[in-house]
Design an enzyme around this catalytic site. Structure first.
Site, PDB file in Angstrom:
ATOM      1  N   HIS A 117       0.852  -1.205   0.000  1.00 37.36           N
ATOM      2  CA  HIS A 117       0.000   0.000   0.000  1.00 37.36           C
ATOM      3  C   HIS A 117       0.884   1.249   0.000  1.00 37.36           C
ATOM      4  O   HIS A 117       0.638   2.206  -0.738  1.00 37.36           O
ATOM      5  CB  HIS A 117      -0.884   0.037   1.250  1.00 37.36           C
TER       6      HIS A 117
ATOM      7  N   LYS B  27     -15.130  -8.919   3.438  1.00 38.79           N
ATOM      8  CA  LYS B  27     -14.104  -9.364   4.384  1.00 38.79           C
ATOM      9  C   LYS B  27     -14.632  -9.243   5.815  1.00 38.79           C
ATOM     10  O   LYS B  27     -14.697  -8.144   6.368  1.00 38.79           O
ATOM     11  CB  LYS B  27     -12.827  -8.531   4.201  1.00 38.79           C
TER      12      LYS B  27
ATOM     13  N   ARG C 196      -1.368  -6.188  -7.850  1.00 38.97           N
ATOM     14  CA  ARG C 196      -0.207  -7.034  -7.536  1.00 38.97           C
ATOM     15  C   ARG C 196       0.024  -8.098  -8.595  1.00 38.97           C
ATOM     16  O   ARG C 196       1.165  -8.470  -8.870  1.00 38.97           O
ATOM     17  CB  ARG C 196      -0.431  -7.751  -6.189  1.00 38.97           C
TER      18      ARG C 196
ATOM     19  N   SER D  71      -2.925  -8.210   3.154  1.00 40.43           N
ATOM     20  CA  SER D  71      -3.335  -7.993   4.555  1.00 40.43           C
ATOM     21  C   SER D  71      -3.860  -9.289   5.177  1.00 40.43           C
ATOM     22  O   SER D  71      -3.600  -9.583   6.345  1.00 40.43           O
ATOM     23  CB  SER D  71      -4.411  -6.913   4.628  1.00 40.43           C
TER      24      SER D  71
HETATM   25  O1  PNS Z   1      -8.448  -3.331   0.091  1.00 39.58           O
HETATM   26  P1  PNS Z   1      -9.720  -3.868  -0.498  1.00 39.58           P
HETATM   27  O2  PNS Z   1     -10.435  -4.772   0.494  1.00 39.58           O
HETATM   28  O3  PNS Z   1      -9.518  -4.538  -1.828  1.00 39.58           O
HETATM   29  O4  PNS Z   1     -10.648  -2.600  -0.774  1.00 39.58           O
HETATM   30  C1  PNS Z   1     -11.967  -2.773  -1.207  1.00 39.58           C
HETATM   31  C2  PNS Z   1     -12.773  -1.498  -0.914  1.00 39.58           C
HETATM   32  C3  PNS Z   1     -12.758  -1.184   0.583  1.00 39.58           C
HETATM   33  C4  PNS Z   1     -12.172  -0.327  -1.687  1.00 39.58           C
HETATM   34  C5  PNS Z   1     -14.232  -1.777  -1.402  1.00 39.58           C
HETATM   35  O5  PNS Z   1     -14.772  -2.865  -0.683  1.00 39.58           O
HETATM   36  C6  PNS Z   1     -15.126  -0.550  -1.238  1.00 39.58           C
HETATM   37  O6  PNS Z   1     -15.106   0.315  -2.088  1.00 39.58           O
HETATM   38  N1  PNS Z   1     -15.889  -0.502  -0.100  1.00 39.58           N
HETATM   39  C7  PNS Z   1     -16.781   0.594   0.183  1.00 39.58           C
HETATM   40  C8  PNS Z   1     -18.236   0.187  -0.161  1.00 39.58           C
HETATM   41  C9  PNS Z   1     -18.439   0.295  -1.673  1.00 39.58           C
HETATM   42  O7  PNS Z   1     -18.361   1.353  -2.259  1.00 39.58           O
HETATM   43  N2  PNS Z   1     -18.734  -0.865  -2.285  1.00 39.58           N
HETATM   44  C10 PNS Z   1     -18.950  -0.962  -3.720  1.00 39.58           C
HETATM   45  C11 PNS Z   1     -17.626  -1.256  -4.438  1.00 39.58           C
HETATM   46  S1  PNS Z   1     -17.847  -1.427  -6.173  1.00 39.58           S
END
Ligand code: PNS
Length: 162
Positions: free
Chosen positions: A17, A41, A91, A128
């Site tokens: 990150h 998650k 990645r 993570s």
């Molecule tokens: O690090 P990650 O888990 O890949 O990040 C994913 C994240 C947190 C960016 C995604 O789950 C997210 O945007 N969450 C907020 C809720 C949302 O907008 N969901 C729709 C995503 S298309």
């Protein structure tokens, strides 16, 4: 002025990150890092506020970066901070499928663009989820996370190796 929103669950924030953010500061005028919930998650380790604090400590050396932690839709945060782009790290090819789907969903909800930065191969295996697992079983994660994150992991998992 170009503002990039760099979102993630950051549970915990790691060197992959950090690399993406350190590279993005050379491309955009301002960076907003957003710690968000990923509803996929469930195995959470740190609260959103703890994550925000650790990220702020890890990015103290960078200018024009601010950190928020919110429990809402990503596109709402993008609109609020006037982001011109969402930046995500890639990645490996395996990341691309889910990242493409999220980018397309976000683009269908708002005009914000998604830009991908490929991480260096040195960080391509750091995740993570794996760090939480290694830390829970007392493995040494010090080479994968910034020092402020290592400190918090040690507080949470006193069994961590040195
Ligand atoms: O690090 P990650 O888990 O890949 O990040 C994913 C994240 C947190 C960016 C995604 O789950 C997210 O945007 N969450 C907020 C809720 C949302 O907008 N969901 C729709 C995503 S298309």
């Amino acid at each position: 002025m170009t503002v990039a929103l760099i979102p993630g669950s950051f549970d915990p924030f790691h060197n992959g990150h950090l690399e993406v953010i350190e590279r993005a500061v050379n491309v955009f005028d301002e960076i907003v890092v957003a710690a968000l919930r990923n509803p996929q998650k469930q195995d959470q380790c740190f609260t959103l506020e703890e994550r925000r604090e650790m990220i702020a400590e890890s990015l103290a050396h960078l200018d024009n970066v601010r950190i928020v932690s919110v429990s809402t839709l990503l596109v709402n945060v993008a609109a609020e901070v006037h982001a011109t782009a969402i930046v995500k790290g890639l990645r490996a090819v395996s990341d691309f499928e889910s990242e493409l789907q999220m980018a397309q969903m976000n683009r269908s909800l708002s005009p914000v663009e998604t830009v991908f930065i490929p991480t260096s191969s040195a960080h391509s295996f750091i995740a993570s989820r794996l760090l939480r697992e290694v830390a829970r079983y007392g493995g040494d994660v010090s080479s994968f996370v910034p020092p402020p994150v290592e400190k918090r992991l040690r507080e949470k998992f006193p069994q961590l190796a040195t």
